[in-house]
Design a protein around this motif. Structure first.
Motif, mmCIF file in Angstrom:
data_model
loop_
_atom_site.group_PDB
_atom_site.id
_atom_site.type_symbol
_atom_site.label_atom_id
_atom_site.label_comp_id
_atom_site.label_asym_id
_atom_site.label_seq_id
_atom_site.Cartn_x
_atom_site.Cartn_y
_atom_site.Cartn_z
ATOM 1 N N MET A 83 0.821 -1.204 0.000
ATOM 2 C CA MET A 83 0.000 0.000 0.000
ATOM 3 C C MET A 83 0.857 1.256 0.000
ATOM 4 S SD MET A 83 -3.120 -0.589 -0.386
ATOM 5 C CE MET A 83 -3.431 1.150 -0.222
ATOM 6 N N GLY A 84 1.955 1.243 0.746
ATOM 7 C CA GLY A 84 2.833 2.404 0.773
ATOM 8 C C GLY A 84 3.390 2.728 -0.596
ATOM 9 N N LYS A 85 3.759 1.701 -1.339
ATOM 10 C CA LYS A 85 4.299 1.914 -2.689
ATOM 11 C C LYS A 85 3.228 2.465 -3.631
ATOM 12 C CE LYS A 85 7.983 -1.567 -2.421
ATOM 13 N NZ LYS A 85 7.859 -1.866 -0.987
ATOM 14 N N VAL A 86 1.996 1.973 -3.488
ATOM 15 C CA VAL A 86 0.900 2.490 -4.318
ATOM 16 C C VAL A 86 0.643 3.960 -3.993
ATOM 17 C CG1 VAL A 86 -1.567 2.300 -4.825
ATOM 18 C CG2 VAL A 86 -0.180 0.233 -4.615
ATOM 19 N N ILE A 87 0.627 4.287 -2.711
ATOM 20 C CA ILE A 87 0.403 5.679 -2.310
ATOM 21 C C ILE A 87 1.524 6.573 -2.826
ATOM 22 C CG2 ILE A 87 0.395 7.229 -0.316
ATOM 23 C CD1 ILE A 87 -1.265 5.229 1.160
ATOM 24 N N ALA A 111 2.164 11.311 -8.760
ATOM 25 C CA ALA A 111 1.392 11.575 -9.977
ATOM 26 C C ALA A 111 0.488 12.793 -9.811
ATOM 27 C CB ALA A 111 0.561 10.347 -10.345
ATOM 28 N N ARG A 112 0.084 13.077 -8.575
ATOM 29 C CA ARG A 112 -0.792 14.226 -8.312
ATOM 30 C C ARG A 112 0.000 15.485 -7.981
ATOM 31 N NH1 ARG A 112 -6.345 11.984 -6.419
ATOM 32 N NH2 ARG A 112 -6.726 14.037 -5.540
ATOM 33 N N GLY A 113 1.327 15.398 -8.073
ATOM 34 C CA GLY A 113 2.162 16.573 -7.870
ATOM 35 C C GLY A 113 2.537 16.856 -6.435
ATOM 36 N N HIS A 114 2.317 15.900 -5.542
ATOM 37 C CA HIS A 114 2.683 16.081 -4.142
ATOM 38 C C HIS A 114 4.128 15.631 -3.906
ATOM 39 C CE1 HIS A 114 -1.394 17.155 -3.363
ATOM 40 N NE2 HIS A 114 -1.877 15.954 -3.630
ATOM 41 N N GLU A 115 4.665 16.023 -2.767
ATOM 42 C CA GLU A 115 6.054 15.697 -2.436
ATOM 43 C C GLU A 115 6.100 14.820 -1.187
ATOM 44 O OE1 GLU A 115 10.237 17.942 -1.132
ATOM 45 O OE2 GLU A 115 8.472 19.117 -1.725
ATOM 46 N N ILE A 116 6.856 13.738 -1.260
ATOM 47 C CA ILE A 116 7.071 12.879 -0.097
ATOM 48 C C ILE A 116 8.423 13.252 0.504
ATOM 49 C CG2 ILE A 116 7.303 10.515 0.738
ATOM 50 C CD1 ILE A 116 5.659 9.634 -1.710
ATOM 51 N N VAL A 117 8.407 13.793 1.708
ATOM 52 C CA VAL A 117 9.656 14.278 2.309
ATOM 53 C C VAL A 117 10.348 13.201 3.133
ATOM 54 C CG1 VAL A 117 8.824 16.652 2.325
ATOM 55 C CG2 VAL A 117 8.487 15.218 4.343
ATOM 56 N N LYS A 130 -6.429 -2.747 -4.239
ATOM 57 C CA LYS A 130 -6.228 -1.945 -3.040
ATOM 58 C C LYS A 130 -5.896 -0.496 -3.361
ATOM 59 C CE LYS A 130 -5.033 -5.754 0.023
ATOM 60 N NZ LYS A 130 -4.101 -6.281 1.044
ATOM 61 N N GLY A 131 -5.749 -0.206 -4.659
ATOM 62 C CA GLY A 131 -5.486 1.166 -5.060
ATOM 63 C C GLY A 131 -6.600 2.120 -4.679
ATOM 64 N N ILE A 132 -7.822 1.603 -4.545
ATOM 65 C CA ILE A 132 -8.940 2.477 -4.185
ATOM 66 C C ILE A 132 -8.751 3.058 -2.789
ATOM 67 C CG2 ILE A 132 -10.539 1.251 -5.695
ATOM 68 C CD1 ILE A 132 -11.754 -0.047 -3.209
ATOM 69 N N PHE A 133 -8.095 2.306 -1.904
ATOM 70 C CA PHE A 133 -7.873 2.803 -0.547
ATOM 71 C C PHE A 133 -6.790 3.886 -0.542
ATOM 72 C CE2 PHE A 133 -8.905 -1.837 -0.137
ATOM 73 C CZ PHE A 133 -10.260 -1.637 0.084
ATOM 74 N N ALA A 134 -5.818 3.735 -1.436
ATOM 75 C CA ALA A 134 -4.793 4.772 -1.584
ATOM 76 C C ALA A 134 -5.417 6.064 -2.093
ATOM 77 C CB ALA A 134 -3.696 4.296 -2.531
ATOM 78 N N ASN A 135 -6.304 5.957 -3.075
ATOM 79 C CA ASN A 135 -6.977 7.152 -3.600
ATOM 80 C C ASN A 135 -7.723 7.891 -2.494
ATOM 81 O OD1 ASN A 135 -6.132 6.632 -6.229
ATOM 82 N ND2 ASN A 135 -7.958 5.433 -6.726
#
Length: 237
Positions: A11-15, A21-27, A206-211
């Motif tokens: 799930m972490g990798k999917v998120i 893809a949505r332009g956010h940054e993972i710090v 499980k991608g729906i839960f990430a969304n």
């Protein structure tokens, strides 16, 4: 939006993929093979998304209590005591917590809220949930959440499975199926005289839960202290 991601399993990798893809940054990513603690993240972040393990909850909430950082708690399998600690954390920080982050399940709940008062006097209600053969808990947290939606005032007896012989009372039957690789199915059946209405949700990945978790994080940034759920995320103005 700058995100601290807790957990880097499937799930972490999917998120991670969907956030980028949505332009956010993972710090920072906290996991066994990455950073060991949220305290090790050196850059500031706007929100925490937790998709890890219940054992991590205490340390995460301790951090949140000090820093008042918004957190999306998307891990499942918590004890009643842990759920109580999540609710307590929401007294000081913005928190989104729910048993299911699917957008479809959230809409399903809203449908149930509207139709149950109309049908409850003349229809019997049953809940059936299906999951893969590795799922440990039964019934699922989502099934319990749906039953709470159907039975907010506790007027129905909740019957988990059936055996023997007894006449139906004012009750909701709750049934769990475990087999194969079923990601997740939840059905609410309204059975009346000569007609049946079934409201059903199927999860195909499980991608729906990430969304849903990402949508919840976007919603939570800038919100005041409090406990929120996916109904708030989708329907609050």
């Amino acid at each position: 939006m700058k995100v601290a991601l807790i957990g880097y399993g499937m799930m972490g990798k999917v998120i991670e993929q969907k956030l980028l893809a949505r332009g956010h940054e993972i710090v920072g990513i906290v996991s066994m093979d990455r950073l060991q603690s949220i305290k090790d993240i050196s850059e500031p972040f706007d929100v925490i998304i937790d998709f890890s393990h219940p054992d991590n909850l205490a340390s995460l909430l301790a951090y949140v209590d000090v820093h008042h950082t918004p957190i999306v708690v998307a891990t499942t399998g918590y004890t009643d005591e842990q759920v109580a600690s999540i609710k307590h954390a929401a007294l000081q920080s913005p928190v989104v917590y729910t048993a299911n982050f699917s957008l479809g399940v959230t809409v399903m709940q809203e449908v149930l809220r509207q139709i149950t008062p109309i049908l409850e006097d003349s229809f019997d209600i049953e809940v059936i949930e299906k999951h893969h053969n590795q799922k440990i808990d039964a019934p699922s947290g989502t099934a319990k959440m749906l039953v709470e939606t159907l039975n907010p005032d506790g007027i129905y007896e909740e019957v988990f499975g059936r055996e023997g012989s007894s006449k139906r009372k004012r009750e909701i039957g709750i049934h769990a199926v475990r087999g194969g690789s079923i990601v997740g199915e939840h059905s609410v059946i309204y059975a009346g005289e000569d007609e049946v209405l079934e409201i059903k949700h199927e999860a195909h990945s499980k991608g729906i839960f990430a969304n849903g978790a990402i949508k919840a994080a976007e919603f939570l940034v800038g919100k005041p202290v409090g406990l929120y759920n996916m109904h708030d995320v989708l329907f609050s103005k």
